[in-house]
Design a protein around this motif. Structure first.
Motif, PDB file in Angstrom:
ATOM      1  N   ASP A  26       0.875  -1.069   0.131  1.00 23.05           N
ATOM      2  CA  ASP A  26      -0.044   0.054   0.083  1.00 23.05           C
ATOM      3  C   ASP A  26       1.055   1.194   0.111  1.00 23.05           C
ATOM      4  N   MET A  27       0.832   2.147  -1.063  1.00 19.69           N
ATOM      5  CA  MET A  27       1.596   3.234  -1.144  1.00 19.69           C
ATOM      6  C   MET A  27       1.058   4.052   0.277  1.00 19.69           C
ATOM      7  N   PRO A  28       2.163   5.124   0.174  1.00 21.61           N
ATOM      8  CA  PRO A  28       1.535   6.230   1.266  1.00 21.61           C
ATOM      9  C   PRO A  28       0.434   6.700   1.027  1.00 21.61           C
ATOM     10  N   GLY A  29      -0.517   6.881   2.184  1.00 27.59           N
ATOM     11  CA  GLY A  29      -1.794   7.538   1.865  1.00 27.59           C
ATOM     12  C   GLY A  29      -2.720   6.657   0.961  1.00 27.59           C
ATOM     13  N   HIS A  30      -2.420   5.458   0.864  1.00 23.19           N
ATOM     14  CA  HIS A  30      -3.570   4.299   0.193  1.00 23.19           C
ATOM     15  C   HIS A  30      -3.731   3.018   0.939  1.00 23.19           C
ATOM     16  N   GLY A  31      -4.805   2.627   1.038  1.00 18.95           N
ATOM     17  CA  GLY A  31      -5.024   1.492   1.783  1.00 18.95           C
ATOM     18  C   GLY A  31      -4.902   1.647   3.287  1.00 18.95           C
ATOM     19  N   GLU A  32      -4.099   0.866   3.920  1.00 15.92           N
ATOM     20  CA  GLU A  32      -3.816   1.047   5.428  1.00 15.92           C
ATOM     21  C   GLU A  32      -2.452   1.771   5.593  1.00 15.92           C
ATOM     22  N   SER A  33      -1.844   2.238   4.701  1.00 16.77           N
ATOM     23  CA  SER A  33      -0.722   3.066   4.918  1.00 16.77           C
ATOM     24  C   SER A  33      -1.019   4.549   5.135  1.00 16.77           C
ATOM     25  N   PRO A  34      -0.421   5.226   6.112  1.00 15.31           N
ATOM     26  CA  PRO A  34      -0.554   6.382   6.368  1.00 15.31           C
ATOM     27  C   PRO A  34       0.056   7.166   5.301  1.00 15.31           C
ATOM     28  N   PRO A  35      -0.707   8.655   5.286  1.00 15.75           N
ATOM     29  CA  PRO A  35       0.136   9.485   4.324  1.00 15.75           C
ATOM     30  C   PRO A  35       1.407   9.954   4.733  1.00 15.75           C
ATOM     31  N   PRO A  36       2.184  10.411   3.868  1.00 14.79           N
ATOM     32  CA  PRO A  36       3.590  10.801   4.285  1.00 14.79           C
ATOM     33  C   PRO A  36       3.470  12.020   5.002  1.00 14.79           C
ATOM     34  N   SER A  37       4.675  12.443   5.556  1.00 15.54           N
ATOM     35  CA  SER A  37       4.787  13.509   6.539  1.00 15.54           C
ATOM     36  C   SER A  37       4.686  14.940   5.802  1.00 15.54           C
ATOM     37  N   GLU A  38       5.274  14.521   4.427  1.00 11.62           N
ATOM     38  CA  GLU A  38       5.164  15.982   3.516  1.00 11.62           C
ATOM     39  C   GLU A  38       4.905  15.526   2.317  1.00 11.62           C
ATOM     40  N   PRO A  39       4.602  16.393   1.122  1.00 17.53           N
ATOM     41  CA  PRO A  39       4.221  15.791  -0.274  1.00 17.53           C
ATOM     42  C   PRO A  39       5.391  15.020  -0.699  1.00 17.53           C
ATOM     43  N   TRP A  40       5.049  14.066  -1.446  1.00 17.91           N
ATOM     44  CA  TRP A  40       6.048  13.058  -2.029  1.00 17.91           C
ATOM     45  C   TRP A  40       5.888  13.388  -3.663  1.00 17.91           C
ATOM     46  N   GLY A  41       7.114  13.249  -4.287  1.00 19.71           N
ATOM     47  CA  GLY A  41       6.964  13.184  -5.853  1.00 19.71           C
ATOM     48  C   GLY A  41       7.331  11.787  -6.107  1.00 19.71           C
ATOM     49  N   VAL A  42       7.493  11.371  -7.518  1.00 23.20           N
ATOM     50  CA  VAL A  42       7.875  10.026  -7.824  1.00 23.20           C
ATOM     51  C   VAL A  42       9.247   9.550  -7.418  1.00 23.20           C
ATOM     52  N   ALA A  43      10.309  10.364  -7.084  1.00 22.03           N
ATOM     53  CA  ALA A  43      11.365   9.968  -6.841  1.00 22.03           C
ATOM     54  C   ALA A  43      11.296   9.280  -5.244  1.00 22.03           C
ATOM     55  N   ARG A  44      10.416   9.878  -4.324  1.00 22.33           N
ATOM     56  CA  ARG A  44      10.497   9.440  -3.158  1.00 22.33           C
ATOM     57  C   ARG A  44       9.680   7.919  -3.247  1.00 22.33           C
ATOM     58  N   HIS A  45       8.820   7.734  -4.127  1.00 21.56           N
ATOM     59  CA  HIS A  45       7.971   6.579  -4.337  1.00 21.56           C
ATOM     60  C   HIS A  45       8.964   5.493  -4.767  1.00 21.56           C
ATOM     61  N   VAL A  46      10.025   6.053  -5.937  1.00 18.20           N
ATOM     62  CA  VAL A  46      11.080   5.036  -6.530  1.00 18.20           C
ATOM     63  C   VAL A  46      11.701   4.643  -5.055  1.00 18.20           C
TER      64      VAL A  46
END
Length: 288
Positions: free
Chosen positions: A68-88
């Motif tokens: 579950d990516m951050p902010g989706h499903g049962e994963s909480p949102p990140p503490s700051e906005p993420w771009g694709v690089a952080r997801h990678v």
């Protein structure tokens, strides 16, 4: 670098911290199965359960991991906005932690964007062998008349504030972006989000991969539901044309979520890619 966990052979839903944020991960099959591992990456607004139907079509000893990516499903949102690089970064740390041996990433929609970006990096994971992308995003869509109209209205609304000096203009633009009118100009996904997840959405959907496709030298199999209204055939055609070793397969009886609507067909395409002879044109062979 993320250290490998000593309990990486656990199965079921587990909690991990990658790229500094906690996430839910689902794991099936032994860590050292001796065969290919699969990593399932869901799209925006989705969760593990939208990818997991594929698992039923593989032997029980196949290593399958989903997150579950951050902010989706049962994963909480990140503490700051993420771009694709952080997801990678998150995906790279997960791969190092929970996979061994040759790996195939199956990415749906935004999961495909993340997978393509990682594969095009200077140092993709050493065990990443191939990508299977279901309705992948990351290729610009030719704007419809409705989209062109909304963009024109947005430019007109912003114009007066851009003429104001310094912080006055910046404050006006910030107020506009939080107004009801501005939200109505955005997509349904944008309107449904607030705060850090809205900022993450904006950064993510405005990340495109056309200019880095020539850096990807692994097989990429692209699948699209025949009735998909979110990703067009023109987008997938341009994606396939930009890759060195790519194949395309259209899934009949499916829309944007082919992996849940026709998991048998998608899983069959994955198996065909895995068993295809390792040679140039492998993805095209798997799509035939």
């Amino acid at each position: 670098m993320q250290q490998r966990n000593s309990d990486a052979d656990l199965e079921g839903d587990i909690r991990r911290t990658y790229a500094g944020t906690p996430v839910r991960v689902r794991v099936s099959g032994p860590l050292t199965s001796g065969g290919h591992s699969l990593l399932l990456l869901h799209g925006w607004g989705s969760r593990i359960e939208h990818m997991w139907p594929l698992a039923a079509y593989f032997p029980e000893d196949t290593r399958i991991v989903a997150v579950d990516m951050p902010g989706h499903g049962e994963s909480p949102p990140p503490s700051e906005p993420w771009g694709v690089a952080r997801h990678v970064q998150l995906v790279e740390e997960l791969i190092a932690d929970l996979t061994r041996g040759p790996l195939v990433i199956v990415g749906h929609s935004n999961g495909g964007r993340i997978a393509l970006t990682m594969a095009a990096s200077d140092a993709p994971p050493a065990n990443l062998e191939a990508l299977v992308l279901v309705a992948p995003s990351g290729i610009r869509r030719k704007p419809t008349a409705k989209v062109r109209f909304k963009r024109a209205v947005a430019r007109l609304l912003k114009a007066p504030f851009t003429l104001l000096p310094g912080r006055l203009g910046e404050g006006g633009v910030d107020w506009l972006r939080h107004s009801l009118v501005w939200r109505m100009l955005g997509s349904s996904d944008y309107r449904s989000l607030e705060g850090v997840m809205r900022a993450t959405f904006v950064q993510t959907v405005n990340h495109y991969v056309e200019d880095v496709l020539d850096r990807i030298d692994m097989p990429v199999l692209v699948l699209r539901g025949a009735a998909d209204r979110d990703v067009t055939r023109d987008q997938t055609d341009r994606l396939v044309a930009g890759l060195a070793d790519a194949g395309y397969f259209e899934v009949e009886g499916a829309g944007h979520f082919a992996q849940t609507e026709r998991p048998d067909v998608v899983a069959g395409a994955i198996r065909k890619l895995i068993t295809a002879e390792a040679s140039p044109g492998r993805a095209a062979e798997a799509s035939a």
